[in-house]
Design a protein around this motif. Structure first.
Motif, PDB file in Angstrom:
ATOM      1  N   THR A  80       0.752  -1.265  -0.159  1.00 43.80           N
ATOM      2  CA  THR A  80      -0.033   0.061   0.108  1.00 43.80           C
ATOM      3  C   THR A  80       0.947   1.429   0.117  1.00 43.80           C
ATOM      4  O   THR A  80       0.257   2.555   0.115  1.00 43.80           O
ATOM      5  CB  THR A  80      -0.841   0.240   1.168  1.00 43.80           C
ATOM      6  OG1 THR A  80      -0.259   0.104   2.338  1.00 43.80           O
ATOM      7  CG2 THR A  80      -1.723  -1.149   1.285  1.00 43.80           C
ATOM      8  N   PRO A 109      -2.823  -1.417  -5.459  1.00 42.82           N
ATOM      9  CA  PRO A 109      -3.183  -1.357  -4.000  1.00 42.82           C
ATOM     10  C   PRO A 109      -2.397  -0.275  -3.468  1.00 42.82           C
ATOM     11  O   PRO A 109      -2.729   0.124  -2.323  1.00 42.82           O
ATOM     12  CB  PRO A 109      -2.813  -2.745  -3.394  1.00 42.82           C
ATOM     13  CG  PRO A 109      -1.413  -3.192  -4.388  1.00 42.82           C
ATOM     14  CD  PRO A 109      -2.011  -2.567  -5.620  1.00 42.82           C
ATOM     15  N   PHE A 110      -1.484   0.439  -4.322  1.00 42.68           N
ATOM     16  CA  PHE A 110      -1.018   1.404  -3.651  1.00 42.68           C
ATOM     17  C   PHE A 110      -1.147   2.934  -4.700  1.00 42.68           C
ATOM     18  O   PHE A 110      -1.616   2.776  -5.697  1.00 42.68           O
ATOM     19  CB  PHE A 110       0.493   1.347  -3.450  1.00 42.68           C
ATOM     20  CG  PHE A 110       1.150   1.121  -5.003  1.00 42.68           C
ATOM     21  CD1 PHE A 110       1.647   2.089  -5.827  1.00 42.68           C
ATOM     22  CD2 PHE A 110       1.473  -0.158  -5.322  1.00 42.68           C
ATOM     23  CE1 PHE A 110       2.475   1.854  -6.842  1.00 42.68           C
ATOM     24  CE2 PHE A 110       2.138  -0.660  -6.442  1.00 42.68           C
ATOM     25  CZ  PHE A 110       2.485   0.234  -7.227  1.00 42.68           C
TER      26      PHE A 110
END
Length: 305
Positions: A80, A109-110
């Protein structure tokens, strides 16, 4: 240990002209260029990278991005953690590459931020340290180099040599700012692919990381890359503390590269250390040619980065 040696100890990377170039500077968690093989070399160390600075759009400098981003999204680490990619502002090819990555690697996801950057722009790293972009000279492309600069304080020239008691008196009467001035120190200068940089850009740098594609100037058909001789002469004129050469053409053997560097040291009585990267595997290491050993004999030593 000198500052330049400390900086060199914290650089790892790989460079082979036409194939792949990237350099990771650990203390500031930044990556200069992102050629192929970087994820294989760094593995979970990729999670330590906060920012990527791209010099130009050639494949050997950006070809590792798809694998890097995919690995960072799925390997064993902080998936993340945000990432910012800086690139030459207005480069449409890189923007097309960005669109491809957005389509091929959806739902990251980041947070991934792309930021165009121009010569003179600065990116703050810490309270007293920043990266500054500058224009480089490579095949007429939008091409940048980058330098890590630290803001420092020193005694003003008019106060140097004054007795300690006099300095204390000035501080009491006018404040500490009255005797100090700020100045900028070049810590690490990364040239990217380029002809020799202007001396003013790299003046008194602790480490100059410079393109040295050609051993022989006659092998250069166009003004696209520097030679070993040009990079060494620049380092001498700019009074750098250490020189690191990279991006050698695969037409040259290791011995040819080493002999040319040794020739430059001998002919110019060079007193600063010269490192060079001649890779055959990942991760690559910088080799250093020492000017003189304690016994007066020249020697070579591997300095694992």
């Amino acid at each position: 240990m000198s500052l330049s040696h400390e900086i060199m100890k914290n650089i790892c990377g790989y460079s082979r002209a036409k194939y792949s170039t990237w350099f990771y500077y650990r203390p500031d968690h930044i990556l200069f260029d992102v050629g192929e093989g970087i994820s294989l070399a760094l593995r979970n160390m990729i999670y330590g990278i906060d920012r990527i600075f791209i010099s130009h759009n050639h494949g050997d400098h950006i070809g590792g991005l798809p694998g890097f981003i995919k690995s960072r999204a799925s390997s064993m680490g902080d998936i993340t953690k945000p990432l910012t990619i800086y690139y030459p502002k207005g480069d449409t090819y890189i923007l097309q590459f960005k669109d491809y990555l957005d389509l091929s690697i959806p739902k990251l996801p980041f947070v991934l931020t792309w930021q165009g950057i121009s010569p003179g722009d600065q990116v703050q790293l810490h309270a007293n340290r920043f990266v500054e972009a500058f224009a480089s000279d490579h095949m007429g492309t939008l091409s940048l180099g980058y330098k890590i600069i630290e803001v420092r304080k020193r005694l003003k020239a008019e106060h140097q040599g004054l007795p300690q008691n006099d300095l204390i008196t000035i501080i009491k009467e006018q404040g500490r700012e009255a005797i100090h001035e700020e100045y900028q120190k070049n810590l690490l200068v990364y040239s990217g692919d380029t002809m020799p940089l202007d001396t003013s850009i790299v003046q008194k740098a602790e480490v100059l990381l410079h393109d040295a594609t050609f051993v022989l100037e006659n092998d250069r058909e166009e003004k696209t890359h520097a030679t070993i001789q040009e990079a060494c002469q620049l380092a001498i004129e700019a009074e750098v503390a250490s020189l690191a050469l990279f991006h050698f053409s695969s037409r040259y053997s290791h011995q040819q590269v080493k002999d040319k560097i040794q020739q430059m040291i001998t002919e110019n009585n060079i007193q600063f250390p010269i490192h060079y990267i001649y890779p055959h595997f990942y991760p690559a290491d910088f080799k250093q040619i020492y000017v003189e050993s304690q016994k007066g004999e020249k020697k070579e030593n591997n300095d694992q980065s």
